[in-house]
Structure formats: structure tokens, C-alpha cells
Design a protein around this motif. Structure first.
Motif, PDB file in Angstrom:
ATOM      1  N   VAL A 204       0.786  -1.289  -0.072  1.00  0.00           N
ATOM      2  CA  VAL A 204      -0.058   0.076   0.102  1.00  0.00           C
ATOM      3  C   VAL A 204       1.021   1.286   0.007  1.00  0.00           C
ATOM      4  O   VAL A 204       0.875   1.954  -0.829  1.00  0.00           O
ATOM      5  N   ALA A 205       1.895   1.206   0.785  1.00  0.00           N
ATOM      6  CA  ALA A 205       2.617   2.349   0.952  1.00  0.00           C
ATOM      7  C   ALA A 205       3.405   2.656  -0.400  1.00  0.00           C
ATOM      8  O   ALA A 205       3.799   3.673  -0.859  1.00  0.00           O
ATOM      9  N   ARG A 206       3.897   1.569  -0.930  1.00  0.00           N
ATOM     10  CA  ARG A 206       4.656   1.575  -2.088  1.00  0.00           C
ATOM     11  C   ARG A 206       3.635   2.087  -3.369  1.00  0.00           C
ATOM     12  O   ARG A 206       4.078   3.077  -4.253  1.00  0.00           O
ATOM     13  N   THR A 207       2.421   1.692  -3.533  1.00  0.00           N
ATOM     14  CA  THR A 207       1.675   2.145  -4.460  1.00  0.00           C
ATOM     15  C   THR A 207       1.232   3.458  -4.411  1.00  0.00           C
ATOM     16  O   THR A 207       1.183   4.281  -5.322  1.00  0.00           O
TER      17      THR A 207
END
Length: 84
Positions: A34-37
Motif C-alpha cells: 500500500v505504501a509503495r503504491t
């Protein structure tokens, strides 16, 4: 028909809310994805649909995001912290 389904789902999650964890580990692969996206999230407004107890949302808030959580289960929302 959809309203009936939503009611059944909400009642089921309300009945089983104690089985769901209140936290997710920082190193959880789903949280990292989620953080990467999302990329940088500071000061962003994020809608967490099906937020449950706010396990993922709490990490987003800690990273500077403003999070609104929505869930059909009032029992799950009752245990969510730090969400609008």
C-alpha cells in the motif's frame, strides 16, 4: 438484494469482530505494498473502504495522511482509533 447482502455481511463481521486483530505489523507485506503504491502520503486525504478496525489506516495516519474509514460493521468501527 444488495442491501440484504450488505446487512448479512455487516451482521457477520459484527458477530466475529473479536477474531480480527487490532494491529498490523509495520513489516507486513500488504502494508508495504500500500505504501509503495500510494507513494508520499503526507497531507493526503485517503479513503479506506472496508477499514475494519483501522489496522492499515492507523499506519497511514502515523505517516501524515488524513484518513476517513468506512465499514459496514459497527462493531469493527467501534474498535477503530484515529480515524474520521
Amino acid at each position: 438484494m444488495i442491501a440484504d447482502h450488505d446487512t448479512i455481511v455487516a451482521e457477520r463481521f459484527d458477530a466475529l469482530h473479536a477474531r480480527f486483530k487490532s494491529e498490523v505489523a509495520t513489516e507486513d507485506i500488504r502494508l508495504r505494498a500500500v505504501a509503495r503504491t500510494l507513494g508520499p502520503i503526507e497531507d493526503r486525504l485517503i479513503l479506506d473502504l472496508g477499514c475494519g478496525k483501522g489496522r492499515f489506516a492507523s499506519h497511514l495516519v502515523a505517516s501524515g495522511a488524513r484518513v476517513v474509514g468506512l465499514d459496514l460493521s459497527t462493531a469493527m468501527l467501534g474498535q477503530a482509533r484515529g480515524l474520521d
